[in-house]
Design a protein around this motif. Structure first.
Motif, PDB file in Angstrom:
ATOM      1  N   MET A   1      50.617  38.830  32.916  1.00 47.01           N
ATOM      2  CA  MET A   1      50.238  39.421  34.202  1.00 47.01           C
ATOM      3  C   MET A   1      48.729  39.424  34.345  1.00 47.01           C
ATOM      4  N   ILE A   2      48.155  38.293  34.420  1.00 43.06           N
ATOM      5  CA  ILE A   2      46.719  38.270  34.590  1.00 43.06           C
ATOM      6  C   ILE A   2      46.349  37.333  35.721  1.00 43.06           C
ATOM      7  N   LEU A   3      45.315  37.632  36.343  1.00 43.54           N
ATOM      8  CA  LEU A   3      44.834  36.715  37.352  1.00 43.54           C
ATOM      9  C   LEU A   3      43.323  36.772  37.368  1.00 43.54           C
ATOM     10  N   TYR A   4      42.768  35.876  38.032  1.00 40.17           N
ATOM     11  CA  TYR A   4      41.340  35.731  37.952  1.00 40.17           C
ATOM     12  C   TYR A   4      40.748  35.787  39.341  1.00 40.17           C
ATOM     13  N   ILE A   5      39.706  36.542  39.450  1.00 40.14           N
ATOM     14  CA  ILE A   5      39.101  36.697  40.775  1.00 40.14           C
ATOM     15  C   ILE A   5      37.787  35.939  40.810  1.00 40.14           C
TER      16      ILE A   5
ATOM     17  N   ALA B 326      42.220  38.356  49.093  1.00 36.56           N
ATOM     18  CA  ALA B 326      41.595  37.463  48.113  1.00 36.56           C
ATOM     19  C   ALA B 326      42.187  37.736  46.737  1.00 36.56           C
ATOM     20  N   LEU B 327      42.402  38.993  46.460  1.00 37.16           N
ATOM     21  CA  LEU B 327      42.969  39.383  45.166  1.00 37.16           C
ATOM     22  C   LEU B 327      44.395  38.856  45.027  1.00 37.16           C
ATOM     23  N   ASN B 330      45.246  35.063  44.784  1.00 40.06           N
ATOM     24  CA  ASN B 330      45.013  34.424  43.494  1.00 40.06           C
ATOM     25  C   ASN B 330      46.313  34.195  42.753  1.00 40.06           C
ATOM     26  N   SER B 331      47.216  35.099  42.909  1.00 41.26           N
ATOM     27  CA  SER B 331      48.491  34.964  42.220  1.00 41.26           C
ATOM     28  C   SER B 331      49.502  35.909  42.843  1.00 41.26           C
ATOM     29  N   GLU B 334      52.317  37.657  40.982  1.00 39.72           N
ATOM     30  CA  GLU B 334      52.061  38.802  40.102  1.00 39.72           C
ATOM     31  C   GLU B 334      52.196  40.126  40.845  1.00 39.72           C
ATOM     32  N   PHE B 335      52.176  40.051  42.161  1.00 44.67           N
ATOM     33  CA  PHE B 335      52.191  41.302  42.917  1.00 44.67           C
ATOM     34  C   PHE B 335      53.572  41.633  43.467  1.00 44.67           C
ATOM     35  N   GLY B 401      35.587  38.481  35.687  1.00 47.82           N
ATOM     36  CA  GLY B 401      36.580  37.970  34.756  1.00 47.82           C
ATOM     37  C   GLY B 401      38.007  38.267  35.180  1.00 47.82           C
ATOM     38  N   ILE B 402      38.842  38.381  34.191  1.00 46.24           N
ATOM     39  CA  ILE B 402      40.277  38.440  34.438  1.00 46.24           C
ATOM     40  C   ILE B 402      40.709  39.863  34.780  1.00 46.24           C
ATOM     41  N   ILE B 403      41.571  39.926  35.794  1.00 43.92           N
ATOM     42  CA  ILE B 403      42.077  41.239  36.192  1.00 43.92           C
ATOM     43  C   ILE B 403      43.593  41.149  36.289  1.00 43.92           C
ATOM     44  N   SER B 404      44.266  42.192  35.915  1.00 49.23           N
ATOM     45  CA  SER B 404      45.730  42.157  35.979  1.00 49.23           C
ATOM     46  C   SER B 404      46.169  42.611  37.358  1.00 49.23           C
ATOM     47  N   SER B 405      47.438  42.438  37.624  1.00 51.43           N
ATOM     48  CA  SER B 405      47.920  42.850  38.939  1.00 51.43           C
ATOM     49  C   SER B 405      47.929  44.372  39.068  1.00 51.43           C
ATOM     50  N   TRP B 897      43.020  28.083  34.964  1.00 57.19           N
ATOM     51  CA  TRP B 897      44.288  28.149  34.248  1.00 57.19           C
ATOM     52  C   TRP B 897      45.435  28.588  35.140  1.00 57.19           C
ATOM     53  N   GLN B 898      45.102  28.801  36.424  1.00 60.18           N
ATOM     54  CA  GLN B 898      46.170  29.240  37.324  1.00 60.18           C
ATOM     55  C   GLN B 898      46.852  28.029  37.929  1.00 60.18           C
TER      56      GLN B 898
END
Lengths: 417, 932
Positions: A1-5, B326-327, B330-331, B334-335, B401-405, B897-898
């Motif tokens: 569960m990681i994503l990148y901003i 925007a958040l 990204n993925s 994940e949300f 850097g990397i942030i989780s949902s 990597w996404q």
């Protein structure tokens, strides 16, 4: 569960967007301004916008408005005359430039008027924005003209407050209006002195008509209607008293009495049938009967002032306790002009002096004081005599040009086409 | 989404957030969660003071107009009747500049209290900060006081005190020209609050009492124009209070500077409070001078309104739409919560409602109630805020850097002093430019703001389209969600091959874990541990294809097939072993094939053409009760996405404070981050449960319950995927159990600790980052060990070949001898794949084999002796490990990597390394090739 901003790309996009859009925005605005000033400015001259509308809420106001229509027609200016009476004489008028239009009864006229598109709207109907009748955002100028020389004093509270222009005939109207504006913190309206077109008509007709040679004194009893009116207070007794004078008596009940007080009027007509001395009159046009009468006995009907000022004849008025609580005049320290003025042009008939009615009639007919006071009041309440319709028409033309930069004649004609 | 939810989000939730932030600031300033209620009450009241003053003023104005109109209204009522009476009154109201709706304005004070009360109730009635907390004579601020005991019945005293104060306040009002109706109204309200709050926690009642006292003082001060207090006038007292506040503020700043010099850290909160405390004196000075302020030039009301509303719209679009979108874009995957599905757009809507509430509704309320000058001030604030917000978001903190949902950064955001200073300078510049534009160039300001809104909306639309583009995939995946639990059939007679992919498992930790837990080493007997194993990629998108598909799918080889999409190549790799085993008559079971269909939630339809292959998604909490986490996720997403957006527009200096280790100033236990995320203070201390970790651990824990021994002579292939090692979490030592609060200080004390040393080589576990990975790996191996015991018990172990392999390692910097450069990516740990293999019949102690291996050996290892000369069914090439013996190994690192981003036919450019020879521990063998 990681994503990148990575809002970094966002900021680039943002900067780029700001740059591009700024160029576009200011470019477009410059272009818009250029285009805007390239063509001469056109104002409210949309083909859907009527140049001049006259509105009447009842057929009986045709006589007040007809002189204005006649003048407009003479100037070949198109007018749409909207009426709430389906049998309004205006609907069958013969003036080529005056187009009568029935806009429905009851509340229906308001649905039309509240969304009307017009430059000028002229009316004798008060109560704009007070009752169901609201200002249309597509009407540039609302103009009120009172029925007669004293009509303004009987307008119910706030009745003319939301008009833009009042067409007046006397200084007292001007003073009262300004005072009300001050008391109510209203913006000043445009007040224009024009006179009383329909009384001009009477004068003109009188000039054309030969004066009747009455062999005997003719007394016209023309009461108003309702609880405070003559018949409700004196009943048939007033007729008895008049018959006792030996003069010729014409009884002319108010047209509304035939509708609202049918029973009472029918009873009176039965009790006092027509004879050589007594006649009942209900002519649609009251000119002849007023012309024939030497003296008028009435209460607060507008006819009192018409008779006194236009026909220049004496009046006896019944003393009616008048409560002006519902009228604009109750706001004024000076009180009601009509009530104040009445004693100057009329003798007052009361329960106490009713027995001397003959003497009163005789005094009225002979005492010159009444005549001179009539003339004074006439000067106060009716200026620009004989010029009413012309002045109204002049003003309407001027106002139209002021608002649109165009000529009402041209606009009116174009619209007719 | 219900109407009440929408209204709550708009009107109440922004205030809740405000209360939470103010309470947290108070808490930090005072250090006591009970006493912190006092500054909270003061702050809220001072903040709302202009509102209430203005509301009182309006009420007064209204009363004056009504009084003035009274005679004529009475006249009209007397002389008119029916509809006409109504219409006359309306006309008169209109002429008097009075509207019927003005009656509502009389109740503004009351109306304002409702949302503030609801917000206070939400924050203070259920907060863990007050539960069990005592203060003075109150035993527990988290429950009703029950102070009076009469005849054995406990009566709550505080609500009675509160009502008494309320009534006193009403009495103060009665001295004014207030109508009887209003007095009665106040008394009724006092009793309504009594009923509402009677059984509330005493902390909340205490807060409300403080409010009432404040209100009472305010009324006393306002109503008195006389010298009512030791001969001082109201103005004099205001002046004295302002001076006192100013001195206090200066003292705070001095203390802060001393703090800065002594401890080299910036106490931003203290400084900010100190500066804010100068506002009253500044206002006093301005009043004394009688000068026109900077903002007080003649500006059309309409212009002010236009700029204000545009600025508020800008802030709303930025914080409510753009940043959340925007958040999420990204993925998007994940949300979504598979157990409680809501479209990812719902989060954007939620954030928008909050932003709308905060920037348009509440700013609007302040604006509406402000005087003309107040409007100018509010307009200027909104205008400058919008500029600063955009500058902060667009140009600062862009690489956190990397942030989780769950809105938790892998590395807590921190900013260097120079970046903080740069940020402040830019903000100062923005403020100056914006003030200039406000003063001199209003038309341009309006144009710029309009353009900004358009651009921001445009950017939001791009993001929204991105999310919309993900929707078919999300819908597809959601349609596959099943609560069906698989059965892992393994044969006692035939052959079983099990490939366990442990995502991000750390190879280097194995000896230390086995050393610390000999019982685990015991469970792993029969295994060979390969420390010298590389992955050709650094992440799942570039590391897993090789693992599953062999050497044909290393990043270098993948890039050579330029006519096939990466997604297709991923699918091929994921199918290679299952299809070949299936063709060889094996019963095949697969769980959670990573990035199947290039979707974060695996798209199992890639196996639709193979009826013999059974595929499942099980690592999503299938083995766990989800009710509590569902609620927590809903509340957390509803709030924290907005809070994250808000953080992004703050000056970078206070972003870490607002971030609060990922808690974003939350005080609501229902939606607490701590139910979903563990927030780690240091390597030994943490709060909260990492929900994802629990999902994954319960899955591994369930292995014995879903495994089934078969007596039949049949072969089975199981391809199992776990991200437990990818879920860094601190566990409670020494048994490594899950706990809400972690305090491992005693165990982690370096002097007492021997676990970090093995054969003279030290594993660095000094940061929370390193330690939490160690714990996650420990948990994964422990769980697997349990399963191996089960297999042994069932007689399945000997005839089962087990390959445990990872797609990549991680840049933990735990081994100083594995760092070959100065950059984060120059850490061989990252490319050191995990590999442990147990073959059929293998027994004896866990062995270590330093042979050079790669995770692309997995298929070869799996097929060995079972499938002769395997051929890739998709390319027709032989599956072997010939390439392992080449002299050079090309290893790839990419920031991209996404898979929703890096989804072409070849990988987007990245960093390439060459490992010369066959020893990854030789740092001189690593060579950087460049970025391409």
């Amino acid at each position: 569960m990681i994503l990148y901003i990575d809002p970094g790309t966002g900021s680039m996009l943002f900067s780029l967007g700001i740059g591009l859009l700024s160029v576009l925005w200011f470019g477009a605005r410059k272009l818009y301004m250029k285009v805007k000033y390239l063509k001469p400015r056109r104002r409210v001259t949309d083909s859907n916008v009527l140049p001049l509308v006259i509105y009447s809420d009842d057929k009986r106001y045709w006589k007040y408005l007809e002189p204005i229509c006649r003048e407009m027609d003479k100037r070949e200016i198109g007018v749409v005359y909207m009426t709430a009476s389906d049998d309004d004489p205006a609907l069958s008028n013969t003036y080529p430039h005056i187009k009568g239009e029935f806009i429905g009864k009851g509340n229906r006229p308001y649905t039309k008027l509240n969304f009307l598109k017009a430059t000028l709207l002229l009316t004798t109907t008060p109560g704009l924005e007070v009752y169901q009748w609201k200002r249309s955002k597509d009407v540039s100028c609302y103009i009120h003209i009172p029925h007669g020389a004293n009509a303004m004093t009987f307008i119910r509270m706030f009745g003319t407050d939301f008009f833009d222009v009042l067409l007046l005939s006397g200084q007292y109207q001007f003073d009262n209006t300004r005072k009300l504006e001050e008391l109510r913190h209203l913006p000043e309206k445009e007040l224009i002195f024009v006179g009383v077109p329909y009384m001009d008509d009477i004068i003109a007709r009188l000039a054309e008509t030969s004066q009747p040679r009455n062999s005997e004194t003719t007394v016209l009893l023309a009461p108003s209607w309702g609880n405070t009116a003559i018949f409700r207070r004196f009943g048939g007794k007033i007729i008895d008293l008049l018959l006792e004078t030996g003069y010729h008596i014409i009884v002319r009940p108010h047209p509304q009495s035939f509708i609202s007080e049918t029973e009472m009027i029918e009873e009176l007509m039965l009790k006092y049938p027509e004879t050589n001395q007594l006649e009942w009159n209900n002519d649609l046009d009251n000119f002849d009967v007023l012309n024939r009468a030497d003296i008028l006995i009435s209460d607060f009907s507008g006819t009192v002032f018409e008779f006194a000022l236009a026909y220049d004849k004496p009046v006896i008025c019944v003393d009616v306790h008048f409560d002006d609580a519902q009228y604009d005049s109750c706001w004024l320290e000076t009180g009601n002009w009509t009530i104040n003025t009445l004693p100057r042009i009329a003798m007052i008939l009361t329960e106490n002096n009713q027995g001397q009615i003959k003497e009163m009639i005789d005094q009225c007919l002979t005492d010159e004081t009444f005549r001179s006071q009539r003339h004074q009041v006439c000067d106060e309440a009716w200026i620009h005599r004989g010029e009413g319709a012309v002045r109204v028409a002049d003003y309407l033309e001027r106002k139209y040009t002021e608002l649109t930069g165009q000529s009402l004649r041209e606009a009116g004609q174009t619209h007719e086409d | 989404m219900t109407i009440s939810h929408i209204l709550f989000q708009i009107f109440i939730e922004p205030l809740v957030l405000l209360f939470e932030v103010l309470y947290k600031i108070s808490l930090q300033l005072i250090g006591d969660s009970a006493l912190a209620i006092i500054p909270l009450s003061l702050a809220v009241n001072f903040l709302c003071l202009p509102l209430y003053l203005r509301a009182d003023e309006i009420q007064k104005e209204n009363r004056a107009i009504e009084k003035k109109m009274e005679p004529w209204v009475a006249h009209i009522k007397k002389h008119f009747s029916g509809d006409e009476q109504f219409m006359m009154i309306q006309a008169y109201y209109r002429e008097s500049g009075y509207k019927t709706t003005f009656r509502l304005r009389n109740s503004i004070s009351l109306l304002l209290q409702i949302p503030f009360f609801m917000a206070a109730y939400r924050v203070l009635s259920n907060t863990p900060y007050l539960i069990g907390k005592s203060i003075a004579f109150l035993p527990d601020l988290g429950s009703p006081d029950g102070l009076l005991i009469i005849g054995g019945v406990a009566i709550n005293l505080l609500p009675i005190v509160m009502t008494a104060i309320n009534l006193a306040s009403a009495f103060v009002y009665t001295n004014q020209d207030m109508g009887k109706r209003e007095k009665v109204q106040m008394i009724i309200i006092a009793f309504v609050f009594f009923v509402l709050l009677y059984n509330s926690p005493s902390g909340l009642v205490l807060y409300w009492i403080l409010n009432q006292i404040f209100s009472l003082c305010k009324n006393v001060v306002i109503t008195s124009n006389k010298k009512f207090f030791i001969g001082l006038t109201k103005d004099r007292i205001l002046y004295i209070v302002s001076v006192a506040l100013s001195i206090g503020g200066i003292a705070l700043i001095v203390v802060s500077i001393a703090f800065l010099i002594l401890f080299k850290s910036v106490p931003i909160l203290l400084i900010a409070t100190g500066i804010l405390m100068q506002i009253p004196i500044a206002a006093q000075v301005r009043k004394l001078k009688g000068k026109k302020g900077l903002l007080e030039n003649k500006v059309g009301k309409k212009t002010i309104f236009t700029i204000s509303i545009l600025s508020c719209i800008t802030l709303t679009v930025l914080v409510g739409l753009l940043i959340p979108s925007a958040l999420i874009s990204n993925s998007s995957m994940e949300f979504i919560n598979r157990w409680d599905y809501h479209s990812p757009f719902m989060h954007i809507v939620n954030s928008f409602l909050l932003a709308f509430g905060l920037f348009i509704v509440w700013f609007g309320v302040f604006y509406y109630l402000a005087t003309d000058n107040g409007k100018k001030v509010i307009g200027t604030i909104a205008w400058i805020l919008s500029g600063c917000a955009i500058a902060n978001y667009m140009f600062f903190g862009t690489n956190l850097g990397i942030i989780s949902s769950y809105l938790i950064f892998d590395n807590t955001p921190s900013f260097s002093n120079s970046e903080g200073l740069r940020n402040l300078l830019v903000l100062a510049g923005v403020i100056l430019v914006f003030l200039f534009a406000w003063q001199k160039r209003k038309r341009i300001a309006i144009s710029v703001q309009t353009i900004t809104v358009i651009i921001l909306i445009g950017m939001f639309v791009i993001n929204a389209l991105h999310v919309a583009g993900d929707m078919p995939q999300i819908n597809k995946v959601m349609s596959q969600v099943s609560e069906e639990k698989p059965t892992f059939k393994l044969s006692k007679e035939g052959k079983n091959v099990v490939v366990i992919m442990l995502d991000r498992a750390i190879n280097g930790f194995v000896p230390y874990i086995m050393n610390e837990k000999p019982e685990v080493a015991e469970q792993f007997s029969g295994f060979i541990y390969y420390p010298n194993t590389i992955s050709y990629g650094h992440g799942t998108n570039d590391g897993s294809p090789g693992l599953y598909g062999g050497y044909e799918y290393t990043p270098e080889e993948t890039n050579k097939r330029k006519n096939v999409l990466l997604a297709e190549k991923q699918n091929e790799a994921l199918k290679l072993m299952p299809v070949l085993f299936n063709n060889a008559g094996f019963d095949v079971t697969i769980t959670d094939p990573p990035l199947a269909g290039y979707s974060d939630i695996p798209d199992l339809s890639i196996y639709n053409d193979y009826p013999g292959i059974k595929a499942y998604i099980i690592e999503n909490g299938l083995f766990r009760d989800q009710n509590q986490t569902n609620l927590a996720k809903r509340v957390l997403w509803g709030r924290n996405i907005f809070a994250y957006s808000l953080m992004k527009i703050l000056p970078v200096g206070i972003q870490p404070w607002f971030y609060e280790g990922g808690n974003y100033q939350n005080t609501n236990p229902d939606g607490s981050t701590y139910q979903l995320v563990q927030i780690r203070d240091d390597r030994s201390h943490a709060r909260g449960i990492n929900s994802v970790f629990v999902d994954r651990q319960t899955t591994l824990d369930a292995l014995p319950t879903i495994s089934e021994a078969s007596e039949e002579d049949e072969n089975h292939f199981l391809m199992f995927y776990s991200r437990l090692a990818h879920s860094p979490t601190l566990l409670s030592e020494p048994d490594y159990s899950i706990s809400q609060v972690i305090d491992n200080a005693i165990y982690d004390d370096e002097e007492q600790e021997s676990r970090q040393f093995l054969d003279g080589r030290k594993v660095l576990l000094t940061s929370a980052f390193q330690m939490s990975h160690y714990h996650a790996n420990m948990a994964a191996l422990t769980e697997l060990g349990e399963w191996f015991d089960y297999l042994r018990e069932q007689g399945l172990f000997d005839n089962t070949r087990i390959i445990i392999v990872s797609d990549h390692g991680f840049c933990l910097r735990s081994f100083t001898d594995m760092i070959f450069g100065y950059r984060t990516i120059d850490d061989a740990m990252w490319y050191n794949a995990f590999l442990m293999v147990k073959d059929f019949g293998s027994d004896g102690d866990l062995k270590t084999d330093n042979t050079f291996m790669t995770n692309a050996d997995t298929p070869t290892l799996a097929f060995d002796g079972l499938i002769e000369n395997p051929v890739n069914p998709f390319t027709g090439n032989a599956v072997n490990n010939d390439k392992k013996y080449e002299d050079e190994h090309h290893i790839f690192y990419t920031d991209h990597w996404q898979v929703n981003e890096n989804k072409g036919t070849t990988f987007l450019p990245g960093d390439w390394f060459t490992l010369h020879g066959d020893n990854l521990f030789d740092m001189s063998a690593w060579e950087y090739e460049g970025y391409y």
